[in-house]
Design a protein around this motif. Structure first.
Motif, PDB file in Angstrom:
ATOM      1  N   VAL A 327       0.786  -1.229   0.000  1.00  0.00           N
ATOM      2  CA  VAL A 327       0.000   0.000   0.000  1.00  0.00           C
ATOM      3  C   VAL A 327       0.827   1.293   0.000  1.00  0.00           C
ATOM      4  O   VAL A 327       0.545   2.207  -0.774  1.00  0.00           O
ATOM      5  N   ILE A 328       1.851   1.399   0.835  1.00  0.00           N
ATOM      6  CA  ILE A 328       2.587   2.681   0.883  1.00  0.00           C
ATOM      7  C   ILE A 328       3.337   2.885  -0.435  1.00  0.00           C
ATOM      8  O   ILE A 328       3.344   3.986  -1.003  1.00  0.00           O
ATOM      9  N   ASN A 329       3.949   1.816  -0.930  1.00  0.00           N
ATOM     10  CA  ASN A 329       4.672   1.930  -2.200  1.00  0.00           C
ATOM     11  C   ASN A 329       3.731   2.382  -3.311  1.00  0.00           C
ATOM     12  O   ASN A 329       4.085   3.193  -4.173  1.00  0.00           O
ATOM     13  N   ARG A 330       2.505   1.853  -3.287  1.00  0.00           N
ATOM     14  CA  ARG A 330       1.519   2.234  -4.314  1.00  0.00           C
ATOM     15  C   ARG A 330       1.119   3.703  -4.160  1.00  0.00           C
ATOM     16  O   ARG A 330       1.030   4.439  -5.143  1.00  0.00           O
ATOM     17  N   PHE A 331       0.875   4.132  -2.939  1.00  0.00           N
ATOM     18  CA  PHE A 331       0.438   5.523  -2.732  1.00  0.00           C
ATOM     19  C   PHE A 331       1.476   6.510  -3.271  1.00  0.00           C
ATOM     20  O   PHE A 331       1.136   7.495  -3.914  1.00  0.00           O
ATOM     21  N   VAL A 332       2.743   6.245  -2.990  1.00  0.00           N
ATOM     22  CA  VAL A 332       3.777   7.180  -3.463  1.00  0.00           C
ATOM     23  C   VAL A 332       3.804   7.178  -4.995  1.00  0.00           C
ATOM     24  O   VAL A 332       3.835   8.241  -5.629  1.00  0.00           O
ATOM     25  N   ALA A 333       3.736   6.013  -5.596  1.00  0.00           N
ATOM     26  CA  ALA A 333       3.764   5.943  -7.071  1.00  0.00           C
ATOM     27  C   ALA A 333       2.549   6.662  -7.661  1.00  0.00           C
ATOM     28  O   ALA A 333       2.660   7.383  -8.661  1.00  0.00           O
ATOM     29  N   GLN A 334       1.383   6.474  -7.035  1.00  0.00           N
ATOM     30  CA  GLN A 334       0.168   7.147  -7.530  1.00  0.00           C
ATOM     31  C   GLN A 334       0.353   8.661  -7.477  1.00  0.00           C
ATOM     32  O   GLN A 334       0.039   9.384  -8.427  1.00  0.00           O
ATOM     33  N   ALA A 335       0.898   9.141  -6.368  1.00  0.00           N
ATOM     34  CA  ALA A 335       1.101  10.592  -6.222  1.00  0.00           C
ATOM     35  C   ALA A 335       2.081  11.111  -7.276  1.00  0.00           C
ATOM     36  O   ALA A 335       1.888  12.195  -7.835  1.00  0.00           O
ATOM     37  N   VAL A 336       3.108  10.340  -7.566  1.00  0.00           N
ATOM     38  CA  VAL A 336       4.139  10.794  -8.514  1.00  0.00           C
ATOM     39  C   VAL A 336       3.547  11.045  -9.907  1.00  0.00           C
ATOM     40  O   VAL A 336       3.912  12.004 -10.577  1.00  0.00           O
ATOM     41  N   VAL A 337       2.615  10.191 -10.349  1.00  0.00           N
ATOM     42  CA  VAL A 337       2.077  10.369 -11.712  1.00  0.00           C
ATOM     43  C   VAL A 337       0.686  11.016 -11.723  1.00  0.00           C
ATOM     44  O   VAL A 337      -0.011  10.991 -12.735  1.00  0.00           O
ATOM     45  N   GLY A 338       0.260  11.574 -10.588  1.00  0.00           N
ATOM     46  CA  GLY A 338      -1.010  12.291 -10.562  1.00  0.00           C
ATOM     47  C   GLY A 338      -2.233  11.384 -10.633  1.00  0.00           C
ATOM     48  O   GLY A 338      -3.322  11.830 -11.006  1.00  0.00           O
ATOM     49  N   ALA A 339      -2.069  10.108 -10.280  1.00  0.00           N
ATOM     50  CA  ALA A 339      -3.230   9.202 -10.188  1.00  0.00           C
ATOM     51  C   ALA A 339      -3.771   9.316  -8.760  1.00  0.00           C
ATOM     52  O   ALA A 339      -3.001   9.564  -7.828  1.00  0.00           O
ATOM     53  N   PRO A 340      -5.099   9.124  -8.575  1.00  0.00           N
ATOM     54  CA  PRO A 340      -5.621   9.231  -7.208  1.00  0.00           C
ATOM     55  C   PRO A 340      -5.052   8.149  -6.293  1.00  0.00           C
ATOM     56  O   PRO A 340      -4.836   7.021  -6.728  1.00  0.00           O
ATOM     57  N   LEU A 341      -4.803   8.532  -5.031  1.00  0.00           N
ATOM     58  CA  LEU A 341      -4.402   7.534  -4.033  1.00  0.00           C
ATOM     59  C   LEU A 341      -5.672   6.769  -3.682  1.00  0.00           C
ATOM     60  O   LEU A 341      -6.685   7.389  -3.317  1.00  0.00           O
ATOM     61  N   ARG A 467       0.557   2.523 -15.548  1.00  0.00           N
ATOM     62  CA  ARG A 467      -0.541   3.323 -14.984  1.00  0.00           C
ATOM     63  C   ARG A 467      -1.860   2.536 -14.902  1.00  0.00           C
ATOM     64  O   ARG A 467      -2.570   2.592 -13.904  1.00  0.00           O
ATOM     65  N   ASP A 468      -2.148   1.756 -15.963  1.00  0.00           N
ATOM     66  CA  ASP A 468      -3.428   1.021 -16.002  1.00  0.00           C
ATOM     67  C   ASP A 468      -3.544  -0.008 -14.879  1.00  0.00           C
ATOM     68  O   ASP A 468      -4.637  -0.495 -14.599  1.00  0.00           O
ATOM     69  N   THR A 469      -2.422  -0.392 -14.299  1.00  0.00           N
ATOM     70  CA  THR A 469      -2.476  -1.437 -13.268  1.00  0.00           C
ATOM     71  C   THR A 469      -2.560  -0.840 -11.858  1.00  0.00           C
ATOM     72  O   THR A 469      -2.597  -1.567 -10.873  1.00  0.00           O
ATOM     73  N   LEU A 470      -2.586   0.499 -11.768  1.00  0.00           N
ATOM     74  CA  LEU A 470      -2.613   1.133 -10.441  1.00  0.00           C
ATOM     75  C   LEU A 470      -3.990   1.054  -9.797  1.00  0.00           C
ATOM     76  O   LEU A 470      -4.115   0.895  -8.582  1.00  0.00           O
ATOM     77  N   PHE A 471      -5.033   1.200 -10.609  1.00  0.00           N
ATOM     78  CA  PHE A 471      -6.387   1.206 -10.061  1.00  0.00           C
ATOM     79  C   PHE A 471      -6.880  -0.240  -9.978  1.00  0.00           C
ATOM     80  O   PHE A 471      -6.859  -0.963 -10.967  1.00  0.00           O
ATOM     81  N   PRO A 472      -7.319  -0.692  -8.788  1.00  0.00           N
ATOM     82  CA  PRO A 472      -7.648  -2.113  -8.632  1.00  0.00           C
ATOM     83  C   PRO A 472      -8.940  -2.518  -9.338  1.00  0.00           C
ATOM     84  O   PRO A 472      -9.843  -1.693  -9.483  1.00  0.00           O
ATOM     85  N   LYS A 473      -8.991  -3.786  -9.741  1.00  0.00           N
ATOM     86  CA  LYS A 473     -10.246  -4.313 -10.276  1.00  0.00           C
ATOM     87  C   LYS A 473     -10.532  -5.752  -9.811  1.00  0.00           C
ATOM     88  O   LYS A 473     -11.624  -6.254 -10.011  1.00  0.00           O
ATOM     89  N   THR A 474      -9.556  -6.400  -9.165  1.00  0.00           N
ATOM     90  CA  THR A 474      -9.762  -7.797  -8.763  1.00  0.00           C
ATOM     91  C   THR A 474     -10.585  -7.887  -7.482  1.00  0.00           C
ATOM     92  O   THR A 474     -10.204  -7.337  -6.448  1.00  0.00           O
ATOM     93  N   LEU A 475     -11.686  -8.597  -7.572  1.00  0.00           N
ATOM     94  CA  LEU A 475     -12.582  -8.714  -6.408  1.00  0.00           C
ATOM     95  C   LEU A 475     -12.299 -10.003  -5.640  1.00  0.00           C
ATOM     96  O   LEU A 475     -12.138 -11.055  -6.238  1.00  0.00           O
ATOM     97  N   TRP A 476     -12.285  -9.920  -4.339  1.00  0.00           N
ATOM     98  CA  TRP A 476     -12.136 -11.100  -3.466  1.00  0.00           C
ATOM     99  C   TRP A 476     -13.337 -12.036  -3.704  1.00  0.00           C
ATOM    100  O   TRP A 476     -13.236 -13.224  -3.584  1.00  0.00           O
ATOM    101  N   SER A 477     -14.495 -11.431  -4.033  1.00  0.00           N
ATOM    102  CA  SER A 477     -15.706 -12.243  -4.195  1.00  0.00           C
ATOM    103  C   SER A 477     -15.769 -12.891  -5.574  1.00  0.00           C
ATOM    104  O   SER A 477     -16.707 -13.624  -5.863  1.00  0.00           O
TER     105      SER A 477
END
Ligand code: USQ
Length: 492
Positions: A327-341, A467-477
């Motif tokens: 999670v923290i690694n993802r948040f920093v990467a998201q911030a770097v390229v202007g993607a929402p955390l 970038r396309d892999t930053l926003f999640p789509k895999t559901l536990w259900s």
């Protein structure tokens, strides 16, 4: 006051992987009496490194009195210890190899290179550029003056692995060769099966290899805090085993729980595989008098250790996609390229965290102090306990105030099945008390350092490409979908 670095000065050959117990000691027959027999001088050993001493009482020589041990900043360490790292190409395996080699250990490693393949299958890649294993080993030789022996062996390939263990006869093993992703394990029956097979057969092979070829070695296995789950009763997360004074009360009766494994409540099939790993190790220590430490590690983040910082050619991998990034690694990467955390659900999920640098310090300290023969030990390896919301806000603030970025935070539908409001009391005392650990990191500094590195053009481009892999789509259900934004633009 004793020097925390030398926490193990008084340990004896009873704990040392370089001694051989003589006379074909059948520890199982000895049962718990073995320790007292050793204490009474009735058990003799021979040192594989100092054969000239002959047979002697294992309690009679302490680490600080043995010329085979040297004082390091992590405690007394067996000189040139032969350590085999399983999963050396991974996020943690590579920095550990460098650190151990720098300390003078003989480092051996295997990896099936699966992580690179699985991340690529997801359309992502390490956003710190990394060379092949051979290139990194060559750089380590040139820049750090160390030799690392690596073989591209799959831990699940029994024949090849056993042959390598028989050849090296390691004095310690580090079990990092596991598929570490909860989301990956929940994506399909194929990914769940692959995770369970890889992680459990690998650990089973390791235990049998130790039994047959390296019974005096110690093993450090990477478990996870997620084995415990987050009990809604607020019961503390003890360090793997109940403390001596814990009792179970039911009706008018009371029983001691001291020393028993604490309940597990894993939160994904990946975490289920880790629970089985715990039992595999626990039982093997019992059946074959092997010794090891099960490390219940929190979420790891960050990208620096002194050795990694030497040169970019020594980089460790760094993942940020929805499956392989934490999670923290993802948040920093998201911030770097202007993607929402992306905060999943309420954001009040609490977890324990630790930096790569602190995790490495812990591992060396654990390797320096093996348990006694037959002892299964557990430590909780975390330094900070934080909510996901607090983390997102900290990352966004540092990005805005210090790096001229304009991060946004979104709360999105939670793709996972997890408690979003829960107590979380982690007991993490043993590393400090028994192994002299003291954290050298703090969350904000590590986040700053991550921003600096990830904003370099080479990394920024790689994050853009993923970038396309930053926003999640895999559901536990089950299945995938575009998740809804529950709250846009959270304050920070
Ligand atoms: N989360 C978000 N937004 C994201 C990613 C994650 O809110 O974009 C939340 C998750 O819902 C979860 C928390 O952050 O509540 C941690 O998620 P994570 O993906 O960083 O970590 P997790 O899946 O729990 O697994 C990671 C490692 C695993 C290790 C584990 C330690 O991948 O190998 O075992 O951390 S622990 O979490 O303590 O079980």
């Amino acid at each position: 006051m004793t020097d925390p670095a030398q926490h193990n000065a008084g340990k004896t050959c009873w704990n040392c992987p370089a001694v051989e117990f003589k006379g074909h000691v059948d520890f199982r027959a000895c049962g718990q009496a073995a320790f007292s027999r050793a204490a009474e001088g009735q058990l003799v050993v021979e040192c594989k490194r100092r054969e000239e001493i002959g047979y002697f009482d294992p309690m009679s020589i302490t680490y600080d009195a043995c010329p085979e041990y040297e004082a390091t900043e992590f405690g007394y360490l067996l000189r040139g210890m032969r350590v085999m790292i399983l999963g050396m190409d991974g996020y943690l395996g590579w920095p550990l190899a460098l650190k151990l080699a720098k300390l003078g250990c003989q480092v051996f490693g295997i990896d099936n290179m699966l992580r690179r393949e699985l991340v690529a299958e997801r359309g992502a890649q390490s956003v710190l550029p990394i060379g092949s294993m051979q290139e990194r080993i060559e750089s380590a030789r040139e820049l750090l003056g160390v030799e690392i022996d690596f073989r591209p062996i799959d831990l699940c390939d029994r024949e090849e692995f056993f042959a390598y263990v028989e050849e090296v006869k390691p004095e310690a093993f580090v079990q990092y060769a596991e598929i570490p992703s909860a989301p990956y394990s929940m994506a399909s029956v194929e990914t769940a099966t692959k995770t369970i097979y890889n992680n459990n057969i690998g650990t089973l092979n390791l235990m049998f290899a130790m039994r047959d070829y390296a019974p005096e070695a110690s093993m450090i296995k990477l478990g996870t805090m997620g084995e415990y789950g987050s009990p809604l009763t607020g019961r503390p997360l003890f360090e793997g085993l109940f403390p001596g004074d814990a009792v179970l009360q039911h009706g008018d009766d009371e029983w001691s729980l001291g020393g028993e494994l604490v309940p597990r409540d894993p939160v994904s099939f990946y975490h289920v595989s880790k629970v089985q790993g715990t039992f595999t190790m626990y039982e093997s220590c019992k059946y074959w008098w092997l010794r090891g430490i099960d490390v219940m590690q929190g979420v790891v983040y960050g990208l620096h250790t002194p050795e990694l910082m030497t040169d970019p050619s020594l980089n460790t991998r760094f993942d940020i996609d929805e499956w392989w990034g934490t999670v923290i690694n993802r948040f920093v990467a998201q911030a770097v390229v202007g993607a929402p955390l992306t905060i999943f659900g309420s954001g009040n999920q609490i977890r324990g965290y630790i930096t790569v640098a602190d995790a490495m310090q812990c591992m060396i300290r654990l390797l320096a102090s093996p348990p006694e023969p037959g002892q299964y030990e557990v430590v909780n390896q975390v330094t900070d306990v934080l909510s996901v919301r607090e983390l997102a806000q900290t990352v966004a603030r540092i990005g805005r105030d210090e790096f001229d970025l304009t991060p946004t935070i979104q709360r999105i539908e939670n793709p996972r099945v997890e408690a979003e409001e829960h107590p979380y009391e982690v007991i993490h005392e043993k590393l400090e008390k028994d192994f002299g650990f003291s954290s050298q990191s703090n969350v904000e500094d590590e986040i700053r350092y991550m921003f600096k590195r990830l904003m370099e053009p080479s990394s920024r481009e790689l994050i853009e490409a993923s970038r396309d892999t930053l926003f999640p789509k895999t559901l536990w259900s089950g299945g995938e979908k575009t998740l809804e934004v529950v709250e846009a633009d959270l304050d920070y």
